[in-house]
Motif scaffolding. Structure first.
Motif, PDB file in Angstrom:
ATOM      1  N   PHE A 296       7.672   5.534 -22.179  1.00  0.00           N
ATOM      2  CA  PHE A 296       7.019   4.953 -20.977  1.00  0.00           C
ATOM      3  C   PHE A 296       5.886   6.090 -20.757  1.00  0.00           C
ATOM      4  CE2 PHE A 296       5.221   3.538 -17.296  1.00  0.00           C
ATOM      5  CZ  PHE A 296       5.179   2.692 -17.067  1.00  0.00           C
ATOM      6  N   VAL A 297       4.729   4.878 -20.960  1.00  0.00           N
ATOM      7  CA  VAL A 297       3.385   5.969 -21.147  1.00  0.00           C
ATOM      8  C   VAL A 297       2.224   4.907 -19.882  1.00  0.00           C
ATOM      9  CG1 VAL A 297       1.581   7.096 -21.634  1.00  0.00           C
ATOM     10  CG2 VAL A 297       3.181   6.605 -23.296  1.00  0.00           C
ATOM     11  N   PRO A 298       2.807   6.217 -19.024  1.00  0.00           N
ATOM     12  CA  PRO A 298       1.991   4.218 -17.829  1.00  0.00           C
ATOM     13  C   PRO A 298       0.132   4.614 -17.526  1.00  0.00           C
ATOM     14  CG  PRO A 298       2.279   7.085 -17.082  1.00  0.00           C
ATOM     15  CD  PRO A 298       3.168   6.795 -18.108  1.00  0.00           C
ATOM     16  N   MET A 299      -0.073   3.491 -17.060  1.00  0.00           N
ATOM     17  CA  MET A 299      -1.443   3.252 -17.110  1.00  0.00           C
ATOM     18  C   MET A 299      -1.940   4.421 -15.855  1.00  0.00           C
ATOM     19  SD  MET A 299      -1.971  -0.413 -17.121  1.00  0.00           S
ATOM     20  CE  MET A 299      -3.866  -0.520 -16.510  1.00  0.00           C
ATOM     21  N   GLN A 300      -3.167   4.814 -16.033  1.00  0.00           N
ATOM     22  CA  GLN A 300      -4.286   5.336 -15.132  1.00  0.00           C
ATOM     23  C   GLN A 300      -3.604   5.207 -13.542  1.00  0.00           C
ATOM     24  OE1 GLN A 300      -4.169   9.144 -15.460  1.00  0.00           O
ATOM     25  NE2 GLN A 300      -5.110   9.914 -13.490  1.00  0.00           N
ATOM     26  N   GLY A 301      -3.337   5.622 -12.546  1.00  0.00           N
ATOM     27  CA  GLY A 301      -3.247   5.298 -11.169  1.00  0.00           C
ATOM     28  C   GLY A 301      -2.739   4.240 -10.410  1.00  0.00           C
ATOM     29  N   ALA A 302      -2.403   4.020  -9.152  1.00  0.00           N
ATOM     30  CA  ALA A 302      -1.143   2.681  -9.172  1.00  0.00           C
ATOM     31  C   ALA A 302      -0.773   1.403 -10.034  1.00  0.00           C
ATOM     32  CB  ALA A 302      -2.271   2.149  -7.743  1.00  0.00           C
ATOM     33  N   ALA A 303      -1.592   1.394 -11.106  1.00  0.00           N
ATOM     34  CA  ALA A 303      -1.724   0.027 -11.756  1.00  0.00           C
ATOM     35  C   ALA A 303      -0.004   0.425 -13.118  1.00  0.00           C
ATOM     36  CB  ALA A 303      -3.264   0.125 -12.522  1.00  0.00           C
ATOM     37  N   GLY A 304      -0.361   1.606 -12.780  1.00  0.00           N
ATOM     38  CA  GLY A 304       0.846   2.530 -13.976  1.00  0.00           C
ATOM     39  C   GLY A 304       2.444   2.026 -13.316  1.00  0.00           C
ATOM     40  N   TRP A 305       2.211   1.539 -11.966  1.00  0.00           N
ATOM     41  CA  TRP A 305       3.055   1.167 -11.364  1.00  0.00           C
ATOM     42  C   TRP A 305       3.656  -0.203 -11.290  1.00  0.00           C
ATOM     43  CZ3 TRP A 305       1.876   6.129 -10.061  1.00  0.00           C
ATOM     44  CH2 TRP A 305       2.632   6.670  -9.522  1.00  0.00           C
ATOM     45  N   GLN A 306       2.959  -1.196 -12.000  1.00  0.00           N
ATOM     46  CA  GLN A 306       3.083  -2.288 -12.013  1.00  0.00           C
ATOM     47  C   GLN A 306       4.143  -2.461 -13.254  1.00  0.00           C
ATOM     48  OE1 GLN A 306      -0.633  -4.676 -13.134  1.00  0.00           O
ATOM     49  NE2 GLN A 306      -0.884  -2.939 -13.851  1.00  0.00           N
ATOM     50  N   LEU A 307       4.926  -4.061 -13.143  1.00  0.00           N
ATOM     51  CA  LEU A 307       6.562  -3.565 -14.021  1.00  0.00           C
ATOM     52  C   LEU A 307       6.107  -5.084 -14.675  1.00  0.00           C
ATOM     53  CD1 LEU A 307       9.291  -4.009 -11.584  1.00  0.00           C
ATOM     54  CD2 LEU A 307       8.404  -2.357 -12.891  1.00  0.00           C
ATOM     55  N   SER A 308       5.966  -6.151 -14.556  1.00  0.00           N
ATOM     56  CA  SER A 308       6.093  -7.822 -15.231  1.00  0.00           C
ATOM     57  C   SER A 308       4.314  -8.153 -15.383  1.00  0.00           C
ATOM     58  CB  SER A 308       7.045  -8.503 -14.244  1.00  0.00           C
ATOM     59  OG  SER A 308       8.593  -8.291 -14.318  1.00  0.00           O
ATOM     60  N   THR A 309       4.296  -9.130 -16.793  1.00  0.00           N
ATOM     61  CA  THR A 309       3.035  -9.656 -16.062  1.00  0.00           C
ATOM     62  C   THR A 309       2.472 -10.278 -14.759  1.00  0.00           C
ATOM     63  OG1 THR A 309       4.230 -10.745 -18.893  1.00  0.00           O
ATOM     64  CG2 THR A 309       2.559 -11.816 -18.380  1.00  0.00           C
ATOM     65  N   PRO A 310       1.787 -10.421 -14.959  1.00  0.00           N
ATOM     66  CA  PRO A 310       1.063 -10.467 -13.129  1.00  0.00           C
ATOM     67  C   PRO A 310       1.500 -12.349 -13.652  1.00  0.00           C
ATOM     68  CG  PRO A 310      -0.803  -9.653 -15.000  1.00  0.00           C
ATOM     69  CD  PRO A 310       0.208  -9.466 -15.495  1.00  0.00           C
ATOM     70  N   ASN A 311       1.305 -12.931 -12.544  1.00  0.00           N
ATOM     71  CA  ASN A 311       0.378 -14.140 -12.144  1.00  0.00           C
ATOM     72  C   ASN A 311      -0.441 -14.281 -11.851  1.00  0.00           C
ATOM     73  OD1 ASN A 311       0.657 -16.817 -10.630  1.00  0.00           O
ATOM     74  ND2 ASN A 311       2.008 -16.308  -9.862  1.00  0.00           N
ATOM     75  N   ILE A 312      -1.589 -14.764 -12.623  1.00  0.00           N
ATOM     76  CA  ILE A 312      -3.282 -15.178 -12.883  1.00  0.00           C
ATOM     77  C   ILE A 312      -3.313 -15.816 -11.811  1.00  0.00           C
ATOM     78  CG2 ILE A 312      -4.222 -16.100 -14.366  1.00  0.00           C
ATOM     79  CD1 ILE A 312      -3.254 -12.791 -14.986  1.00  0.00           C
ATOM     80  N   MET A 313      -2.260 -17.333 -11.722  1.00  0.00           N
ATOM     81  CA  MET A 313      -2.820 -18.208 -10.115  1.00  0.00           C
ATOM     82  C   MET A 313      -2.714 -17.227  -9.092  1.00  0.00           C
ATOM     83  SD  MET A 313      -3.316 -20.463 -12.205  1.00  0.00           S
ATOM     84  CE  MET A 313      -3.382 -20.434 -14.063  1.00  0.00           C
ATOM     85  N   ALA A 314      -1.915 -16.690  -8.577  1.00  0.00           N
ATOM     86  CA  ALA A 314      -1.688 -15.755  -7.417  1.00  0.00           C
ATOM     87  C   ALA A 314      -2.925 -14.868  -7.101  1.00  0.00           C
ATOM     88  CB  ALA A 314      -0.206 -15.391  -7.310  1.00  0.00           C
ATOM     89  N   LEU A 315      -2.877 -13.658  -8.955  1.00  0.00           N
ATOM     90  CA  LEU A 315      -3.860 -13.265  -8.394  1.00  0.00           C
ATOM     91  C   LEU A 315      -5.317 -13.689  -8.490  1.00  0.00           C
ATOM     92  CD1 LEU A 315      -3.596 -10.626 -11.300  1.00  0.00           C
ATOM     93  CD2 LEU A 315      -3.782 -10.200  -8.971  1.00  0.00           C
ATOM     94  N   ALA A 316      -5.373 -15.383  -9.141  1.00  0.00           N
ATOM     95  CA  ALA A 316      -7.004 -15.672  -8.779  1.00  0.00           C
ATOM     96  C   ALA A 316      -7.480 -16.237  -7.382  1.00  0.00           C
ATOM     97  CB  ALA A 316      -6.802 -17.118  -9.545  1.00  0.00           C
ATOM     98  N   VAL A 317      -6.030 -16.349  -6.643  1.00  0.00           N
ATOM     99  CA  VAL A 317      -6.187 -16.643  -5.370  1.00  0.00           C
ATOM    100  C   VAL A 317      -6.754 -15.712  -4.389  1.00  0.00           C
ATOM    101  CG1 VAL A 317      -5.010 -17.581  -3.046  1.00  0.00           C
ATOM    102  CG2 VAL A 317      -4.835 -19.475  -5.372  1.00  0.00           C
ATOM    103  N   HIS A 318      -6.549 -14.719  -4.794  1.00  0.00           N
ATOM    104  CA  HIS A 318      -6.087 -13.713  -3.792  1.00  0.00           C
ATOM    105  C   HIS A 318      -7.712 -13.363  -4.180  1.00  0.00           C
ATOM    106  CE1 HIS A 318      -5.266  -9.006  -2.469  1.00  0.00           C
ATOM    107  NE2 HIS A 318      -4.430  -8.877  -2.937  1.00  0.00           N
ATOM    108  N   ARG A 319      -7.837 -13.112  -5.544  1.00  0.00           N
ATOM    109  CA  ARG A 319      -9.233 -12.378  -5.620  1.00  0.00           C
ATOM    110  C   ARG A 319     -10.383 -13.070  -4.273  1.00  0.00           C
ATOM    111  NH1 ARG A 319     -12.243 -13.031 -11.978  1.00  0.00           N
ATOM    112  NH2 ARG A 319     -14.034 -12.186 -11.113  1.00  0.00           N
ATOM    113  N   ALA A 320     -10.232 -14.461  -4.747  1.00  0.00           N
ATOM    114  CA  ALA A 320     -11.243 -15.275  -4.330  1.00  0.00           C
ATOM    115  C   ALA A 320     -11.301 -14.960  -2.466  1.00  0.00           C
ATOM    116  CB  ALA A 320     -11.123 -17.363  -4.449  1.00  0.00           C
TER     117      ALA A 320
END
Length: 429
Positions: A296-320
């Motif tokens: 495992f080689v993590p992404m830099q920053g907090a993003a390196g604690w991500q686990l699974s493929t993100p829920n794009i629909m949920a992220l879209a609402v969050h972004r809005a």
């Protein structure tokens, strides 16, 4: 802001004051950018954003945009289209960072709150024979209690002895700041971690997160906060305070939909790739993720604690929703929030004054610096009846056993007249 001068006013004078405040409110147009549930063909007075925020009108368009990408590109939506999905978390980082007072790389929308809490514990709870205890506040949200309890057991510790809970003094509703700080000092030699809410879900109390963090760090103790009831409610300065980690949900004050995506903060001082963690594919170095290699080689920053493929629909609402916060400004929202909640407190005082007794007691501190927008009302004996009455009047709050009504005027979509109407209903009960 002291609003005690409103107490002697008549109901009509108070109504006129509320209408004038609404007219002067520079944030008033945000109210129309949310859907308000209806009751008897009228908009409900919705004071329950502490549990689930209202739907931004932009949410549907945000989801439709990603549905169109899915429709037109299929799996290539991860790489093609106007905004590819592969780096979708980055579209939220700047706005999130402003809300919680962080650097963009210190925050990441991901997973759900309790999952993130366990992930943070895996990294930051590193007990030793000497230091294995954890300090928290008594009666924190059940998810936090269960997560801490089971994580301690998983590590081989008995919560009855490894968990130190700081409770309010007898006859008081909230925890005194000096008692929290004294508990840290008294147990410093045995503490590995301080982990607690930043704003208590039941009482509405805001804890002095800066003072807690500074003191704990003096003894080499790490600090993490659950900000479920703080993010989007009060201004935060997690980076400047030196907080080690934090987690939050987005479906309350951040208005990102039921079960919406959670978020994490990890201070930049912990971004070293060697920090122990539980890993998943989506936290792997994005540039090399599709090499599918071991190690495992993590992404830099907090993003390196991500686990699974993100829920794009949920992220879209969050972004809005985050876009609305970006436009309004968290400090501007806080200024209005202090006034709205201060007005609600005066309304409660008026109800008691007219009743000639303390019919309604407030658990929440009166000092605006020690609370967000929520007021927790205690009504003995008839509390549930009052709550049901308010609901029948189209006033939506939140009931908590055994006798607590939580009301939260939200500066993005509530107005001063909403609060005045609550007072009219309570006086007519």
């Amino acid at each position: 802001m002291n609003l005690q001068h409103l107490l002697p006013l008549s109901s009509q004078e108070l109504h006129d004051w509320a209408l004038e405040k609404d007219q002067q409110d520079t944030l008033r147009n945000f109210r129309e950018r949310f859907y308000h549930p209806q009751h008897n063909e009228k908009s409900q007075i919705y004071l329950c954003g502490n549990s689930l925020g209202l739907q931004p009108k932009s949410a549907r368009e945000a989801i439709d945009r990603e549905l169109t990408t899915w429709q037109n590109y299929g799996v290539e939506g991860w790489f093609e289209g106007e905004e590819s999905w592969l780096s979708y978390h980055r579209y939220c980082q700047q706005s999130l960072a402003k809300i919680v007072g962080a650097l963009p790389e210190e925050v990441c929308p991901m997973n759900h709150l309790t999952v993130n809490l366990h992930l943070m514990w895996a990294s930051f709870y590193q007990p030793t024979a000497q230091r294995h205890k954890v300090l928290t506040v008594s009666g924190d949200f059940p998810s936090d209690q269960y997560a801490i309890e089971t994580h301690l057991k998983f590590r081989g510790y008995d919560p009855a002895t490894a968990l130190i809970e700081v409770a309010p003094r007898e006859g008081e509703y909230t925890v005194r700041s000096e008692d929290l700080l004294d508990a840290i000092r008294q147990n410093a030699d045995e503490l590995a971690l301080v982990c607690m809410s930043g704003l208590h879900y039941y009482t509405g109390q805001v804890y002095d997160m800066e003072a807690i963090t500074v003191l704990a760090h003096q003894y080499g103790i790490l600090v993490g906060f659950d900000l479920a009831h703080a993010a989007g409610n009060i201004p935060l300065r997690l980076h400047d305070w030196g907080v080690d980690f934090a987690v939050w949900c987005s479906y309350k004050y951040l208005n990102s939909g039921p079960g919406g995506v959670s978020g994490v903060f990890v201070h930049e001082k912990h971004h070293d790739a060697s920090v122990q963690r539980l890993a998943g594919w989506w936290g792997y170095n994005e540039a090399r993720r599709f090499e599918m290699t071991k190690g495992f080689v993590p992404m830099q920053g907090a993003a390196g604690w991500q686990l699974s493929t993100p829920n794009i629909m949920a992220l879209a609402v969050h972004r809005a929703s985050l876009a609305l916060f970006e436009e309004a400004g968290i400090e501007n929202l806080r200024t209005k929030s202090v006034e709205l909640t201060g007005f609600l407190e005066v309304i409660i005082q008026r109800v008691n004054q007219k009743a000639g007794t303390e019919k309604i007691r407030l658990m929440t501190p009166s000092d605006p610096a020690q609370r967000g927008c929520q007021l927790s009302l205690l009504i003995d004996n008839e509390g549930k009846k009052v709550f049901d009455y308010l609901t029948a009047q189209g006033i939506i709050g939140d009931w908590r056993e055994p006798n607590c009504i939580r009301l939260s005027p939200i500066p993005l979509y509530n107005c001063f007249e909403d609060v005045w109407k609550v007072g009219e209903a309570l006086e007519n009960y």
